[in-house]
Motif scaffolding. Structure first.
Motif, mmCIF file in Angstrom:
data_model
loop_
_atom_site.group_PDB
_atom_site.id
_atom_site.type_symbol
_atom_site.label_atom_id
_atom_site.label_comp_id
_atom_site.label_asym_id
_atom_site.label_seq_id
_atom_site.Cartn_x
_atom_site.Cartn_y
_atom_site.Cartn_z
ATOM 1 N N TRP A 152 0.828 -1.288 -0.011
ATOM 2 C CA TRP A 152 0.065 -0.061 0.020
ATOM 3 C C TRP A 152 0.960 1.238 0.024
ATOM 4 N N TYR A 178 -1.357 4.704 -14.295
ATOM 5 C CA TYR A 178 -1.615 6.174 -14.433
ATOM 6 C C TYR A 178 -0.916 7.046 -15.305
ATOM 7 N N GLU A 224 -5.770 -2.224 -5.292
ATOM 8 C CA GLU A 224 -6.214 -0.979 -4.410
ATOM 9 C C GLU A 224 -7.223 -1.441 -3.581
ATOM 10 N N ARG A 259 1.369 6.642 -6.969
ATOM 11 C CA ARG A 259 0.200 7.192 -7.386
ATOM 12 C C ARG A 259 0.199 8.822 -7.115
ATOM 13 N N GLN A 269 -4.593 0.694 -13.049
ATOM 14 C CA GLN A 269 -3.592 1.461 -12.182
ATOM 15 C C GLN A 269 -2.410 1.801 -13.192
ATOM 16 N N SER A 285 -14.260 6.405 -6.992
ATOM 17 C CA SER A 285 -13.796 7.148 -7.971
ATOM 18 C C SER A 285 -13.792 6.991 -9.284
ATOM 19 N N ARG A 299 -11.436 2.809 -3.888
ATOM 20 C CA ARG A 299 -11.149 3.206 -5.138
ATOM 21 C C ARG A 299 -12.184 3.063 -6.169
ATOM 22 N N ILE A 313 -10.083 -3.669 -9.646
ATOM 23 C CA ILE A 313 -9.046 -3.517 -8.492
ATOM 24 C C ILE A 313 -8.403 -4.760 -7.825
ATOM 25 N N SER A 326 0.904 3.752 -3.186
ATOM 26 C CA SER A 326 0.211 5.065 -2.811
ATOM 27 C C SER A 326 1.380 6.065 -3.396
#
Length: 329
Positions: free
Chosen positions: A23, A151, A181, A30, A149, A188, A185, A53, A27
């Protein structure tokens, strides 16, 4: 990992420190994109990401096939980008055609090219795949099979697919659980859809009547599986969740001898040469790789999904908003 991630295995709690590390790293990565410390690539056409996810199969690819058909009906010229997982090509990105070698380009990519008839480009660098797709085709919208994922790839619409049967498992992050994730998530993304009843408020996609096609003649008339009810068959699945395929055949009334293989497994001839005369039914993804060994007893099962009307309506509204935004710009 099913018993660990989708059961009450106490070992999962022992792995939680590693999940915390996962995590923290994910994180941090991201946040680099959020604060523009790493570049997000944007494109001249809309990008729709169909992802999840969790690890393992959730039914993304059938939704991508439906989406390409739907977009064409709306007048778009869709193209597809994907990872090309398992492909052994010496350079990326790779343009993929229906007759491309799945060993080089990856099984799912060739399958998508065959089922949609649309341009497909694959590679681990997703923005580079999008750029190459746009440079050499007439696509005016891109659908990314997976990539939630990734991004670095700018996107205009995010769709998350959830396995309606398994859900989010124990809701732990890797490696203690199946999640890439946290469950939050899902709040969103623009749309969430499941492959079966999960939450009452989440639309589902139903499987249309599945059909079987002989591997030796894919132009033959499809045979509805329901007509084979009561027959005994070998069922082969090398996908993220083989149980879903086996359950589908059982629901059609078939008596199956299940054979589960690892996802993206590279088949050998002997893998599906059983010591009897029973038909052998396999998924579309498996058929892409086994076709060169096929005999008259080998069949693929073709499925199509039908999303709830609520999902279709919301998706169309998102497309309209994108179109209006482009016109205003």
């Amino acid at each position: 990992m099913n018993s660990l991630w989708y059961g009450n295995n106490p070992l999962a709690w022992l792995l939680l420190p590693f999940s915390l590390l996962f995590w923290a790293l994910s994180s941090f990565r991201r946040m680099l994109y959020y604060f523009h410390l790493k570049k997000i690539h944007h494109f001249s056409v809309p990008v729709v990401v169909v992802g999840n996810i969790s690890v393992g199969g959730t039914g993304k690819s059938p939704l991508v096939v439906w989406m390409c058909d739907h977009l064409e009906q709306l007048g778009y010229k869709p193209g597809i980008v994907a990872r090309g997982y398992g492909g052994k090509a010496s350079h990326w990105p790779q343009q993929v055609r229906p007759d491309s070698d799945p060993v080089m380009a990856g099984d799912e990519a060739v399958m998508l090219a065959r089922l949609t008839g649309r341009p497909v480009c694959v590679g681990p660098d997703r923005p580079a795949a999008v750029q190459e797709l746009l440079a050499y085709t007439d696509c005016d919208i891109v659908v990314s099979d997976d990539g939630l994922q990734h991004y670095a790839m700018g996107r205009d619409v995010e769709i998350a697919v959830v396995d309606g049967e398994r859900g989010l498992g124990n809701e732990f992050l890797l490696p203690a659980g199946p999640l890439r994730e946290l469950p939050g998530r899902l709040r969103s993304v623009d749309l969430v859809i499941s492959t079966g009843s999960w939450w009452d408020s989440i639309p589902i996609m139903k499987i249309d009547d599945p059909v079987a096609l002989p591997l030796l003649d894919l132009e033959a008339d499809p045979q509805p599986l329901a007509q084979a009810s009561g027959e005994k068959v070998h069922a082969v699945a090398g996908i993220g969740n083989p149980r879903r395929f086996f359950t589908l055949l059982e629901q059609c009334g078939l008596e199956i001898i299940p054979h589960a293989f690892p996802d993206h497994y590279q088949y050998r001839r002997e893998d599906m040469q059983f010591d009897d005369e029973l038909p052998v039914l396999m998924t579309e993804k498996d058929a892409v790789k086994y076709a060169r060994f096929a005999t008259e007893r080998h069949w693929l099962v073709r499925i199509a999904v039908i999303p709830d009307e609520s999902f279709v309506k919301k998706f169309d509204e998102l497309l309209q908003d994108l179109k209006h935004g482009q016109e205003a710009a």
